[in-house]
Scaffold this motif. Structure first.
Motif, PDB file in Angstrom:
ATOM      1  N   ALA A 171       0.965  -1.302   0.033  1.00  0.00           N
ATOM      2  CA  ALA A 171      -0.044   0.243   0.090  1.00  0.00           C
ATOM      3  C   ALA A 171       0.872   1.358  -0.021  1.00  0.00           C
ATOM      4  N   GLY A 172       1.954   1.165   0.678  1.00  0.00           N
ATOM      5  CA  GLY A 172       2.880   2.352   0.659  1.00  0.00           C
ATOM      6  C   GLY A 172       3.575   2.702  -0.641  1.00  0.00           C
ATOM      7  N   TRP A 173       3.788   1.590  -1.294  1.00  0.00           N
ATOM      8  CA  TRP A 173       4.318   1.871  -2.607  1.00  0.00           C
ATOM      9  C   TRP A 173       3.259   2.292  -3.667  1.00  0.00           C
ATOM     10  N   ILE A 174       2.149   1.751  -3.551  1.00  0.00           N
ATOM     11  CA  ILE A 174       1.005   2.354  -4.465  1.00  0.00           C
ATOM     12  C   ILE A 174       0.861   3.719  -4.080  1.00  0.00           C
ATOM     13  N   ASP A 175       0.444   4.176  -2.898  1.00  0.00           N
ATOM     14  CA  ASP A 175       0.249   5.084  -2.489  1.00  0.00           C
ATOM     15  C   ASP A 175       1.375   6.301  -2.888  1.00  0.00           C
ATOM     16  N   ALA A 176       2.454   5.985  -2.895  1.00  0.00           N
ATOM     17  CA  ALA A 176       3.613   6.738  -3.391  1.00  0.00           C
ATOM     18  C   ALA A 176       3.393   7.024  -4.819  1.00  0.00           C
ATOM     19  N   VAL A 177       3.314   6.114  -5.567  1.00  0.00           N
ATOM     20  CA  VAL A 177       2.937   6.382  -7.170  1.00  0.00           C
ATOM     21  C   VAL A 177       1.857   7.075  -7.476  1.00  0.00           C
ATOM     22  N   VAL A 178       0.468   6.554  -7.003  1.00  0.00           N
ATOM     23  CA  VAL A 178      -0.599   7.195  -7.585  1.00  0.00           C
ATOM     24  C   VAL A 178      -1.761   7.122  -6.588  1.00  0.00           C
ATOM     25  N   GLY A 179      -1.422   6.824  -5.401  1.00  0.00           N
ATOM     26  CA  GLY A 179      -2.561   6.708  -4.478  1.00  0.00           C
ATOM     27  C   GLY A 179      -3.458   5.548  -4.604  1.00  0.00           C
ATOM     28  N   GLY A 180      -4.115   5.316  -3.467  1.00  0.00           N
ATOM     29  CA  GLY A 180      -5.170   4.237  -3.652  1.00  0.00           C
ATOM     30  C   GLY A 180      -4.562   2.978  -2.716  1.00  0.00           C
ATOM     31  N   GLY A 181      -3.624   3.352  -2.102  1.00  0.00           N
ATOM     32  CA  GLY A 181      -3.086   2.090  -1.313  1.00  0.00           C
ATOM     33  C   GLY A 181      -3.981   1.507  -0.293  1.00  0.00           C
ATOM     34  N   GLY A 182      -4.992   2.211   0.142  1.00  0.00           N
ATOM     35  CA  GLY A 182      -6.169   1.618   1.114  1.00  0.00           C
ATOM     36  C   GLY A 182      -6.950   0.777   0.381  1.00  0.00           C
ATOM     37  N   LEU A 183      -6.669   0.227  -0.871  1.00  0.00           N
ATOM     38  CA  LEU A 183      -7.371  -0.488  -1.767  1.00  0.00           C
ATOM     39  C   LEU A 183      -7.002  -1.964  -0.923  1.00  0.00           C
ATOM     40  N   LEU A 184      -5.658  -1.920  -0.569  1.00  0.00           N
ATOM     41  CA  LEU A 184      -5.029  -3.218  -0.251  1.00  0.00           C
ATOM     42  C   LEU A 184      -5.217  -3.035   1.516  1.00  0.00           C
ATOM     43  N   GLN A 185      -4.736  -2.052   1.774  1.00  0.00           N
ATOM     44  CA  GLN A 185      -4.307  -1.976   3.440  1.00  0.00           C
ATOM     45  C   GLN A 185      -5.724  -1.943   4.285  1.00  0.00           C
ATOM     46  N   LEU A 186      -6.550  -1.326   3.948  1.00  0.00           N
ATOM     47  CA  LEU A 186      -8.050  -1.195   4.691  1.00  0.00           C
ATOM     48  C   LEU A 186      -8.814  -2.727   4.862  1.00  0.00           C
ATOM     49  N   PRO A 187      -8.733  -3.396   3.597  1.00  0.00           N
ATOM     50  CA  PRO A 187      -9.440  -4.788   3.418  1.00  0.00           C
ATOM     51  C   PRO A 187      -8.652  -5.690   4.452  1.00  0.00           C
TER      52      PRO A 187
ATOM     53  N   ARG B 231      10.742   7.067 -13.112  1.00  0.00           N
ATOM     54  CA  ARG B 231      10.091   6.653 -14.506  1.00  0.00           C
ATOM     55  C   ARG B 231       9.314   7.742 -15.204  1.00  0.00           C
ATOM     56  N   GLY B 232       8.757   8.502 -14.318  1.00  0.00           N
ATOM     57  CA  GLY B 232       8.146   9.656 -14.984  1.00  0.00           C
ATOM     58  C   GLY B 232       6.826   9.658 -15.285  1.00  0.00           C
ATOM     59  N   ASN B 233       6.102  10.457 -16.271  1.00  0.00           N
ATOM     60  CA  ASN B 233       4.546  10.655 -16.458  1.00  0.00           C
ATOM     61  C   ASN B 233       4.055   9.282 -17.041  1.00  0.00           C
ATOM     62  N   ARG B 234       4.508   8.796 -18.028  1.00  0.00           N
ATOM     63  CA  ARG B 234       4.088   7.517 -18.628  1.00  0.00           C
ATOM     64  C   ARG B 234       3.912   6.377 -17.625  1.00  0.00           C
ATOM     65  N   PHE B 235       4.855   6.098 -16.985  1.00  0.00           N
ATOM     66  CA  PHE B 235       4.736   5.092 -15.852  1.00  0.00           C
ATOM     67  C   PHE B 235       3.760   5.291 -14.812  1.00  0.00           C
ATOM     68  N   ILE B 236       3.504   6.557 -14.369  1.00  0.00           N
ATOM     69  CA  ILE B 236       2.420   6.955 -13.466  1.00  0.00           C
ATOM     70  C   ILE B 236       1.157   7.002 -14.065  1.00  0.00           C
ATOM     71  N   ARG B 237       0.920   7.386 -15.246  1.00  0.00           N
ATOM     72  CA  ARG B 237      -0.390   7.262 -16.046  1.00  0.00           C
ATOM     73  C   ARG B 237      -0.674   5.809 -15.999  1.00  0.00           C
ATOM     74  N   ILE B 238       0.006   4.851 -16.322  1.00  0.00           N
ATOM     75  CA  ILE B 238      -0.271   3.660 -16.395  1.00  0.00           C
ATOM     76  C   ILE B 238      -0.852   2.892 -15.284  1.00  0.00           C
ATOM     77  N   ALA B 239      -0.032   3.306 -14.201  1.00  0.00           N
ATOM     78  CA  ALA B 239      -0.277   2.931 -12.860  1.00  0.00           C
ATOM     79  C   ALA B 239      -1.372   3.358 -12.289  1.00  0.00           C
ATOM     80  N   PHE B 240      -1.634   4.663 -12.724  1.00  0.00           N
ATOM     81  CA  PHE B 240      -3.041   5.342 -12.299  1.00  0.00           C
ATOM     82  C   PHE B 240      -4.081   4.627 -12.668  1.00  0.00           C
TER      83      PHE B 240
END
Length: 272
Positions: A25-41, A237-246
């Motif tokens: 969740a920390g990794w996901i949050d740092a990239v695009v947010g949404g780490g709670g998707l894993l952490q809260l459940p 990795r920049g904008n393209r990587f962030i957009r895909i992860a997003f």
């Protein structure tokens, strides 16, 4: 012999699962947010935990990771604090208000609206490939720029205190669409605001005694490491990587929250 004595009656397998989820969740949050998707459940798997305790402990863990990633993003991207800090202050107040309401209203009341919002976010991102690829600021330096940033801050801050998962995702998308930042700059500012929303919620949850401290601090250590690695990966990795992860995270959020809406609201209708 109990290998994890500090966690009381929580099974070792559950503790390990929750800590691994906190790192991811920390990794996901740092990239695009949404780490709670894993952490809260994952937290809801802890025997006997209440929804409010899960939300409070989730915030305790998350604030470590978001602070670490915010500092890393700031050092490497140098976002404009004239927008980020006022927005963070207003988001802090919104999150405190949302946390107060979280103790009174079930999140199921709001989840159908969240699903619709996420679908709109996904459609707009896919339909406009150039969105967030370059900085094209709207109302730069004007009062309107700060009014819009403040409105976004209080609305998303309130959502974070009330429910949480997807906050960073919503922050990034609104900063891009409403104010014209690219994914890199929007992500950097979103991390600063996200620290404030976590702190605002904790201002309510901590005095109420809702935080499971031993579990929250252990998750916080894992979340910190994940946040540090994720922010370095995203900046490199920049904008393209962030957009895909997003887009991946948005799709996962739609599936998760959509499933919750089905189970909580629609499935009983078909069963009756």
């Amino acid at each position: 012999m109990d290998l994890l004595p500090f966690f009381g009656d929580i099974a070792p397998g559950v503790v390990i699962l929750v800590i691994v989820a906190a790192f991811a969740a920390g990794w996901i949050d740092a990239v695009v947010g949404g780490g709670g998707l894993l952490q809260l459940p994952a937290l809801l798997l802890v025997p006997g935990i209440t929804p409010v305790e899960a939300l409070a402990t989730n915030k305790t863990a998350s604030i470590f990771g978001t602070t670490t990633s915010a500092l890393t993003w700031y050092r490497r991207v140098k976002p404009d604090l004239r927008t980020a800090l006022p927005m963070a202050g207003i988001a802090f107040v919104g999150s405190y208000g949302g946390a107060n309401l979280a103790a009174l209203l079930p999140s199921s009341v709001f989840k159908p609206v969240i699903v619709v919002a996420l679908v709109v976010v996904a459609v707009v991102t896919v339909a406009r490939p150039a969105l967030g690829s370059v900085v094209s600021l709207r109302h730069e330096g004007s009062r309107r720029h700060h009014v819009i940033a403040g409105a976004l801050g209080v609305a998303i801050g309130f959502y974070d205190g009330l429910i949480g998962p997807g906050t960073g995702t919503f922050l990034i998308m609104t900063l891009i669409t409403a104010l014209g930042y690219d994914f890199l700059q929007a992500s950097a500012k979103a991390k600063i605001v996200n620290v404030a929303t976590n702190a605002g919620a904790l201002l309510f949850f901590v005095p109420q005694g809702h935080v499971l401290w031993v579990l929250g601090l252990a998750m916080g250590a894992a979340n910190t490491l994940g946040g540090w690695l994720g922010s370095r990966t995203a900046v490199a990795r920049g904008n393209r990587f962030i957009r895909i992860a997003f887009l991946v995270v948005v799709a996962a959020l739609i599936i998760k929250v959509g499933h919750d809406v089905w189970v909580e609201n629609l499935e009983p209708l078909f069963a009756s």
